[in-house]
Design a protein around this motif. Structure first.
Motif, PDB file in Angstrom:
ATOM      1  N   ASP A 238      -1.352  -0.596   7.855  1.00 38.85           N
ATOM      2  CA  ASP A 238      -0.560   0.236   6.947  1.00 38.85           C
ATOM      3  C   ASP A 238       0.888  -0.237   6.894  1.00 38.85           C
ATOM      4  O   ASP A 238       1.506  -0.233   5.834  1.00 38.85           O
ATOM      5  CB  ASP A 238      -0.614   1.704   7.379  1.00 38.85           C
TER       6      ASP A 238
ATOM      7  N   SER B 179       2.818  -1.618   3.574  1.00 33.37           N
ATOM      8  CA  SER B 179       4.085  -1.093   3.063  1.00 33.37           C
ATOM      9  C   SER B 179       5.125  -2.195   2.904  1.00 33.37           C
ATOM     10  O   SER B 179       5.908  -2.178   1.957  1.00 33.37           O
ATOM     11  CB  SER B 179       4.615   0.019   3.971  1.00 33.37           C
TER      12      SER B 179
ATOM     13  N   ASP C 166       6.319  -2.653  -0.803  1.00 33.44           N
ATOM     14  CA  ASP C 166       7.655  -2.117  -1.084  1.00 33.44           C
ATOM     15  C   ASP C 166       8.777  -3.134  -0.897  1.00 33.44           C
ATOM     16  O   ASP C 166       9.651  -3.260  -1.748  1.00 33.44           O
ATOM     17  CB  ASP C 166       7.924  -0.902  -0.185  1.00 33.44           C
TER      18      ASP C 166
END
Length: 108
Positions: free
Chosen positions: A3, A7, A11
């Protein structure tokens, strides 16, 4: 772990951020040559090339992180496609970093 890598890839290394970094790298190129008193040596192809080198560095990081994310999954199998993709990303990183280092270094 997966995870966290998702990200970062989604991002931090998003395409809009990559292009902003390329613009900042090009401006850094101009300021570096100005502070080294070599501003007359700047030209448009080198300025654009510096931006592309920054894009290459961030894209190489993105490739390497993507392969690492795929290998961190519980059911991951080391395939040659993943190996060569990660190896290619690392090669792009190395070539881009050494090119930028040569470009920004002050000649002796």
């Amino acid at each position: 772990m997966v995870d966290f890598l998702n990200s970062i890839i989604r991002d931090v290394l998003a395409p809009r951020i990559i292009f902003v970094l390329a613009g900042l790298g090009s401006v850094t190129y101009l300021f570096t040559f100005w502070f080294q008193n070599r501003f007359v040596q700047t030209n448009l192809p080198d300025l654009i090339s510096t931006g592309f080198q920054i894009v290459s560095i961030t894209s190489g990081c993105r490739l390497v992180l993507h392969v690492f994310k795929e290998l961190c999954k519980p059911d991951a199998v080391m395939e040659m496609d993943k190996f060569y993709t990660g190896y290619g990303g690392a090669a792009v990183l190395w070539i881009s970093i050494t090119t930028l280092k040569k470009r920004f270094s002050k000649p002796s």
